[in-house]
Structure formats: structure tokens, C-alpha cells
Scaffold this motif. Sequence first.
Motif, short mmCIF file in Angstrom:
data_model
loop_
_atom_site.label_atom_id
_atom_site.label_comp_id
_atom_site.label_asym_id
_atom_site.label_seq_id
_atom_site.Cartn_x
_atom_site.Cartn_y
_atom_site.Cartn_z
N ILE A 9 -8.54 77.09 13.95
CA ILE A 9 -8.94 78.13 13.00
C ILE A 9 -9.95 77.55 12.01
CG2 ILE A 9 -8.11 79.79 11.31
CD1 ILE A 9 -5.28 79.39 12.64
N PRO A 10 -11.16 78.10 11.96
CA PRO A 10 -12.13 77.61 10.98
C PRO A 10 -11.70 78.01 9.56
CG PRO A 10 -13.02 79.50 12.13
CD PRO A 10 -11.71 79.18 12.78
N HIS A 11 -12.30 77.36 8.57
CA HIS A 11 -11.92 77.63 7.18
C HIS A 11 -12.17 79.08 6.78
CE1 HIS A 11 -11.04 73.45 6.65
NE2 HIS A 11 -12.29 73.08 6.89
N GLU A 12 -13.27 79.63 7.23
CA GLU A 12 -13.55 81.04 6.95
C GLU A 12 -13.48 81.83 8.24
OE1 GLU A 12 -13.71 82.70 4.23
OE2 GLU A 12 -13.67 80.95 2.93
N PRO A 13 -12.89 82.99 8.19
CA PRO A 13 -12.50 83.78 7.03
C PRO A 13 -11.07 83.52 6.52
CG PRO A 13 -12.24 85.12 8.97
CD PRO A 13 -12.78 83.79 9.43
N PHE A 14 -10.36 82.52 7.08
CA PHE A 14 -8.98 82.27 6.70
C PHE A 14 -8.84 82.04 5.20
CE2 PHE A 14 -4.77 80.47 6.67
CZ PHE A 14 -4.15 80.99 7.79
N ASN A 15 -9.75 81.23 4.60
CA ASN A 15 -9.66 80.98 3.16
C ASN A 15 -9.72 82.28 2.37
OD1 ASN A 15 -9.49 78.22 3.53
ND2 ASN A 15 -11.58 77.79 2.88
N THR A 16 -10.61 83.17 2.77
CA THR A 16 -10.73 84.46 2.08
C THR A 16 -9.43 85.25 2.18
OG1 THR A 16 -13.11 84.54 2.44
CG2 THR A 16 -12.01 86.64 2.05
N TYR A 17 -8.80 85.25 3.36
CA TYR A 17 -7.53 85.96 3.54
C TYR A 17 -6.43 85.36 2.67
CZ TYR A 17 -9.70 87.91 7.78
OH TYR A 17 -10.52 88.53 8.68
N VAL A 18 -6.43 84.04 2.52
CA VAL A 18 -5.44 83.39 1.66
C VAL A 18 -5.68 83.81 0.21
CG1 VAL A 18 -4.64 81.17 0.75
CG2 VAL A 18 -5.04 81.44 3.22
N ARG A 19 -6.93 83.77 -0.21
CA ARG A 19 -7.25 84.11 -1.61
C ARG A 19 -6.93 85.56 -1.94
NH1 ARG A 19 -12.12 80.70 -0.56
NH2 ARG A 19 -11.66 78.71 -1.57
N ASP A 20 -7.21 86.48 -1.02
CA ASP A 20 -6.98 87.89 -1.34
C ASP A 20 -5.56 88.35 -0.99
OD1 ASP A 20 -6.91 88.60 1.41
OD2 ASP A 20 -8.95 89.41 1.39
N GLU A 43 -2.58 70.90 11.47
CA GLU A 43 -3.99 70.52 11.24
C GLU A 43 -4.58 70.07 12.57
OE1 GLU A 43 -6.99 67.54 11.21
OE2 GLU A 43 -4.88 67.11 11.62
N GLN A 44 -5.81 70.48 12.84
CA GLN A 44 -6.52 70.04 14.03
C GLN A 44 -7.95 69.68 13.64
OE1 GLN A 44 -6.25 72.57 17.45
NE2 GLN A 44 -4.09 73.00 17.11
N ASN A 45 -8.24 68.39 13.68
CA ASN A 45 -9.58 67.90 13.34
C ASN A 45 -10.08 68.42 11.99
OD1 ASN A 45 -9.83 66.45 15.78
ND2 ASN A 45 -10.39 68.32 16.83
N GLY A 46 -9.20 68.39 11.01
CA GLY A 46 -9.58 68.80 9.66
C GLY A 46 -9.57 70.30 9.43
N HIS A 47 -9.15 71.07 10.40
CA HIS A 47 -9.09 72.53 10.28
C HIS A 47 -7.66 72.99 10.49
CE1 HIS A 47 -13.47 73.24 10.31
NE2 HIS A 47 -13.49 72.13 11.03
N ARG A 48 -7.42 74.22 10.13
CA ARG A 48 -6.10 74.79 10.42
C ARG A 48 -5.96 74.98 11.92
NH1 ARG A 48 -8.10 77.72 5.91
NH2 ARG A 48 -6.75 77.48 4.08
#
Length: 101
Positions: A9-20, A43-48
Motif C-alpha cells: 500500500i503506497p502512502h497516498e491515498p492511505f495517509n489521507t484516509y487516516v487523517r480524515d 511494513e513492506q519496503n518502507g510502506h504499509r
Amino acid sequence: MRMLVNVRIPHEPFNTYVRDGSIAELIPRVMAESKPEVVYFTEQNGHRGAVLIVNVESASHIPALAEPWFLLFNADCEFRIVMSAEDLQKAGLAEIGAKWK
């Protein structure tokens, strides 16, 4: 058949979903749809990441498992057929080995 689904899972859009706060609804929706026997988030290679074990009756069920991850999270998915120790015992390895000496 039992399959291992490896999700990166890449950082975005996951970070946005966590924040909102919408992640609290999205992850349970995906889990309810995929019905995994077990799921681990990691964690997988620095990503979720997530690792799921699911049962599929045919290959035609794979898109229904993958698309939520693709569409909601822009994630990458890998699918591998897996077996339990009991499945391996039923495989007839001794007979296969004898056949291919």
C-alpha cells in the motif's frame, strides 16, 4: 483453493484516509468483502502492507479480491496458491518422486 494475497500500500491515498478518519470504515469494508481466513498488516519496503489468506473457488474471483485494494488504495497485489501441511501430506510426494527417478 487457498491463496496468499500480498498487498503493498503506497502512502497516498492511505495517509489521507487516516487523517480524515475514513480508514476506520474502509478497512472493515474490504475485509468484509474478501472474508480472509487471517490477515496481518505489516511494513513492506518502507510502506504499509497486508498479507491475507483467502479461499477462492475459481480464478474468476481474483478481481473481486484485488479491485478494492487497487481502486481505494492504489495498492499492488500478488496472488499465490498456498497449501497447509495437511495439503502437502495429501500431495503424494513419494509417488511423484518414484515416478520421476
